[in-house]
Design an enzyme around this catalytic site. Structure first.
Site, PDB file in Angstrom:
ATOM      1  CD  GLU A  71       1.465  12.902   0.728  1.00 59.06           C
ATOM      2  OE1 GLU A  71       2.700  12.794   0.579  1.00 59.06           O
ATOM      3  OE2 GLU A  71       0.633  12.321   0.000  1.00 59.06           O
ATOM      4  CG  HIS A 140      -5.381   3.444   1.317  1.00 59.30           C
ATOM      5  ND1 HIS A 140      -4.250   2.758   0.963  1.00 59.30           N
ATOM      6  CD2 HIS A 140      -5.646   4.285   0.283  1.00 59.30           C
ATOM      7  CE1 HIS A 140      -3.861   3.146  -0.247  1.00 59.30           C
ATOM      8  NE2 HIS A 140      -4.678   4.076  -0.674  1.00 59.30           N
TER       9      HIS A 140
END
Ligand SMILES: Cc1ncc(C[n+]2csc(CCOP(=O)(O)OP(=O)(O)O)c2C)c(N)n1
Ligand SMILES: Cc1ncc(C[n+]2csc(CCOP(=O)(O)OP(=O)(O)O)c2C)c(N)n1
Ligand SMILES: [Mg+2]
Ligand SMILES: [Mg+2]
Lengths: 336, 351, 336, 351
Positions: A71, A140
């Site tokens: 990321e 998540h």
């Protein structure tokens, strides 16, 4: 997904929020060849939610790019691409995985224009599905907007509907500054809406009144919008009329729409998924405090996630604000 | 592993040529350019330290001892290339074309110090360690996408190799074969932490293996070694051969910054055997017949004048503008921020 | 630094805040051999601010550990050490460099107790100097408390004085959960205070009334405390009496001390360095809204950093709340 | 580089012994344990997929095809070692002693699934990729500090090597010589991204060079190769020799998770030539005279019963307790949180 002509002759189609996002990206990739999509699994796979479905086939591996699993790498290289002429649309697979990139966003993406007095800038969009309620695994389901609304130099956008999603996405890509584009996973496919087929934008920084009302203002955004609307409808049956505001942009917040409504109703409830402490709800309370103090008939109420990590899926429905909790909140301010 | 990465050298400590393969390329123009720039940034560095001691600029990170590495790398770049420095690479920046007044301004806490001359691709120095490695990768990727032959260089230290961004940047560069040069100045220390405690590997060059990336270890105090290896890497990058990792082994002669006290952590005398890169170049020049007292004296004078002028310009620069606190956060100020600005300016005006 | 006996026979010494922190660490390292110090330059160098000065000499390289330059590495390995019997005190050299470790703190340090229903826990302290006003380079001056008060599972502490610094640090180390310990760089050496020589703790979660007053409550913490006190003293001369509250702990905030004071004064100003939007000031506004709505005679005022990145040092004094801005804020609520 | 890291193999696809150096160590007990565990976790995996399809558990990441890697590694651990798994390593967890009912519970969104049996050091599966690599380093460092001989193993995938935490973890482990095994299952994919796009290196093992860390590449579908290389690494770690990086080359037979559709990105037939690790072990057992129909049948029955019982226990498990939403955030609930809890329980009670 059939095309339809409305009275004003704007061709529309009836699509879901995720289709609207896909559509928005397709349009910007067509219109502006400096736009790129980068992320994990965005290419061949079309994204784990299919947000980028079919785009690599149309625009090639060179513009819809499967990156390594990293990321900070995605955001950091996107910054380099952005300062050198491109407009990256970087996908973070789930908002809970944006944290490894936090440094790059905080110390660079958001500061480069300032640091170079405008010589360099970072016209980048970071897309991130967020929120609980879809029985996803741990981490998540985070709602991390407050970590970015507190970060000067980046805008934060969060649509609740297909129409707004497409229009805001295109606006975000055209924005000269970095925009975090939060996508309510829960609403990805939960309903459809007529959405213009062609290019259009929804202005960043403007909220939207979703229901008119007189007694209480309900302020929310994203995945909470349908839940709040349900609560508002339920209150109607008890003779309480709620005004529902969808903020749509979380930074800069549309202070005027909040103030105008609260000055009319005198009561407000803010609803969001993220934890209460440090949540954006507090900013809304402050805005009301600053703009509408003398109009207030009751303390502003916040109905939010609890101050706990977003729980495992077996408990997530207890974590999320429910119609029932929102109703309680409304009753609290109306009975004050 | 260390045997696989011998330190490339062109001249030794005494200024003798030890590798003659590039001898033809060593001509007067190159030698004088090298000398000029190394002497220039050394003089700048000394001046900056002295200004800091006098409280005329803020905390300052000197690069003394790293001049060959910074000049050798920067001189190998082309006009349109991109340079991504750290806080210690203003020597390279100045060599590549950064404005000296603005460089002083930066170390005086002025935003203006981050703005490169028009048309020059110099990024503001990265303060958070290793973050610029990804920016260089992205910016050079952009050049590749545009179809130019331009490249980017990322400067970073030995300590920086411990950060995740170092790894992610080299991985992206190798996967996408971007025209990036990862230029490491292994100066032996990350503030007080010596190389041996920063990593277990004996070299930084060997870290290229993880990415199947060409890498090389050079004597960072040997201008020619740095320059020629840089040229190879630049050529490789321009011709589509992808990124290179260069480890320039050098030595931080002084403190980490003017706020640092190396006697706390560095044994007395450590590093005293390191021959200063400028002395080394001078020896070579004398040995090889490039030393011309007149030219050198003229250069020194020129440099001193330039620096004095830059200091003057820095000190007579218009005061920092409060509006700059607000003006560049976004292309267009959001209402809230405009209100904050207006209110504050009003308050100041009302004084 | 001479030892002194007070009336109650507690030996004290007159030391600075940074000396108090050093002292606190020395005491915990002596008392509890599971405590460790990890960080960049904490060993031989004794920390860039000398917070750990002399500790490696006393406790050895094995307990005061110079780590590689890697914040995620420091926090991530500290988590592993903490779940396996140690109590790491991890130093992040400046708070602006905590962002690379944000993922480890957000998804692990703060969640491990919850995820394992208490089987594993992370008794770790993260020390981080924060704040502007010392002419430090870029990124060195951030105040990032709100990124952590919004993170369920971690406590956030921020002393303003030597006494509180030592007592809170020891309390933080003894706390069974992760604690972010923010150190106001600006106050490191700006004044001295009599501090007990021996072990003592200051309770986490309790604010402190620094000045009694009747007309306005001023709420602040850390480096802003002396500035706020100055403003309060200045107001005294104008006949306005301010109550000054130093929160000391930013999560969990001492809501009672806020409510009691505001219910007395009816007016409040919150002062902090970080940006206004998303800042902890908003939480304080909410707490007052929730607890003291009917007592309020004026909207709560916030005097904070602007919504801009902490600027370069040449402009930092314009960024930081000044006595003048605080006075304006007080006048605003008293003249409402 | 790839030549420097030949894939270690003990048995080939046909179950023939190709490296006889460890032949003496292959005895009936080991073979049967290997077979039992591999068959057991395979059956578990199948059951879990079927439960997911029936909506009886949530999204599930199958590990089919990786049984030799997971069992071969887990069986080489000692009772008191630490295991840091990902979401795909419940095969290794079960082999090491995790509770099967709780494993099902985890995939049904239950917190209880994270709690290991008393005295067993099994960390909850890391969902954010590569983060556990640092925890394993820290926990094994703690063992070293305590003076034990215990070690930690971190499981991670090929995709995980791209994250900064992979790099920072291996660097810390090598600098502090922690007793850690970095066990990589290179199963060819990170969701849809194939190995070749994840990195430019041909092997993961070569990444050990960056840290001067011993590393080895093994056939991850060969139980014996994994087990014996693991034993070496375990022995090295226990005896103070520091960390090891193991690349177990395997293949993800099925989808990334039950929510994934590999036909979107994987050419039809790709991987069909990979011989299933259990079939391979069976072939070896038959070739080498370890196959005993009665024993095997009995084992199958036992396993099926165990799994049925675990499913039953999972499904009759007490409902998730709302209080657990609040109870474990801190050792002691702060007032605010206590109030939130009380108010919510009150609301629920008032229904
Ligand atoms: C992310 C981050 N952590 C810590 C620091 C503080 N810091 C500034 S310079 C430095 C040492 C850097 O060492 P190295 O990379 O070898 O470069 P050098 O200073 O030797 O040129 C540290 C730890 C920082 N700037 N950024
Ligand atoms: C930090 C982070 N980014 C993204 C994800 C989403 N994600 C889950 S699994 C996965 C692929 C992992 O690949 P690999 O490491 O090879 O392990 P495998 O799934 O093949 O076992 C991704 C991208 C995540 N869990 N964490
Ligand atoms: Mg260095
Ligand atoms: Mg994989």
């Amino acid at each position: 997904m059939t095309t339809k002509m409305t009275d004003t002759k704007i061709a529309t189609k009836n699509i879901t929020l995720i289709q609207a996002i896909n559509d928005g990206m397709k349009i910007v990739l067509e219109r502006d060849e400096t736009t790129l999509i980068l992320g994990e699994d965005v290419g061949k796979n079309g994204g784990v939610f299919r947000a980028t479905d079919g785009l690599q086939e149309v625009f090639g591996e060179d513009r819809v790019i499967d990156t390594p699993l990293s990321e900070s790498g995605i955001i950091g290289t996107s910054i380099g691409l952005a300062v050198n002429g491109f407009k990256p649309i970087a996908e973070i697979q789930f908002m809970g995985f944006i944290y490894p990139a936090y440094d790059q966003i905080m110390t660079h993406a958001s500061r480069i224009r300032m640091r170079t007095m405008g010589r360099y800038s970072v016209p980048m969009v970071i897309r991130a599905p967020y929120g609980a309620g879809v029985r996803a695994p741990e981490i998540h389901s985070d709602s991390a907007e407050a970590l970015f609304t507190h970060m000067p130099g980046i805008k934060v956008v969060c649509p609740a509907t297909p129409y707004d999603a497409k229009g805001l996405l295109i606006a975000a890509v055209e924005d000269p500054d970095p925009v975090l584009f939060m996508e309510p996973m829960h609403n990805y496919r939960s309903f459809r809406e007529e959405v213009p087929i062609d290019y259009y934008t929804v202005e960043i920084g403007k909220g939207k009144k979703r229901m008119e009302g007189e007694d209480v203002t309900l302020i929310t955004w994203g995945a909470m919008v349908p839940v709040v609307e349900k609560a508002a409808n339920q209150m109607k049956q008890h003779g309480i009329s709620c005004e529902v505001i969808d903020l749509r942009t979380l930074y800069p917040v549309d202070e005027r729409i909040i103030a105008e409504s609260v000055q009319k109703t005198g009561r407000a409830v803010v609803i969001h998924e993220a934890a209460k402490t440090g949540g954006l709800g507090n900013d809304i309370v402050s805005i009301i405090n600053d703009t509408s103090f003398l109009y207030l008939k009751a303390p502003v109420e916040r109905v939010t996630g609890f101050d706990v990590p977003v729980p495992f899926s077996s408990l997530e429905n207890h974590y999320l604000p429910t119609v029932e909790r929102i109703v309680k909140g409304i009753e609290k301010v109306t009975n004050f | 592993m260390v045997e696989s990465y011998p330190i490339k050298q062109v001249i030794d400590d005494q200024g003798n040529v030890v590798d003659a393969s590039n001898k033809d390329l060593i001509n007067e123009e190159l030698v004088l350019r090298a000398y000029f720039h190394m002497y220039r940034i050394r003089t700048f560095d000394k001046k900056a330290k002295s200004l800091q001691r006098q409280g005329r600029i803020g905390t300052y990170p000197p690069f003394e001892g790293q001049e060959a590495a910074q000049v050798g790398s920067a001189l190998a770049l082309g006009e349109d290339d991109w340079l991504f420095p750290t806080y210690r690479d203003h020597g390279a920046m100045l060599t590549f074309g950064a404005d000296m007044t603005r460089t002083f301004l930066y170390w005086n806490g002025r935003l203006e110090g981050c703005v490169p001359p028009e048309g020059k691709h110099i990024f503001p120095a990265a303060v958070p360690i290793a973050t610029q490695i990804l920016h260089a990768t992205g910016a050079s990727w952009a050049e590749k996408r545009k179809g130019t032959k331009n490249i980017a260089i990322a400067y970073f230290g030995d300590g920086a190799t411990s950060e995740g961004d170092f790894h992610e940047g080299l991985n992206f560069a190798s996967v996408f074969q971007t025209p990036t040069i990862f230029f490491n100045q292994n100066n032996g220390y990350a503030i007080s932490v010596p190389f041996e405690r920063q990593m277990n590997s004996k070299t930084i060059a060997q870290k290229g293996v993880a990415y199947e990336m060409p890498s090389v270890r050079v004597d960072g105090n040997d201008f020619f070694a740095v320059f020629f290896e840089m040229q190879k890497a630049v050529e490789r990058a321009r011709s589509g051969g992808g990124p290179t990792l260069i480890e320039a082994v050098t030595w931080r002669t002084g403190a980490h910054t003017t706020a640092d006290d190396p006697t706390k952590y560095r044994a007395e005398g450590l590093g005293q055997d390191v021959v200063d890169p400028i002395i080394r170049l001078e020896r070579f020049m004398k040995n090889a017949g490039f030393w011309n007292e007149d030219v050198v004296t003229k250069a020194h004078l020129e440099i001193e004048e330039e620096i004095e002028a830059a200091v003057k310009a820095m000190e007579s620069y218009p005061k920092a503008n409060v509006e700059d606190l607000f003006n560049h956060v976004f292309a267009e100020l959001p209402d809230q921020l405009q209100e904050q600005k207006d209110a504050y300016l009003h308050l100041l005006g009302g004084k």
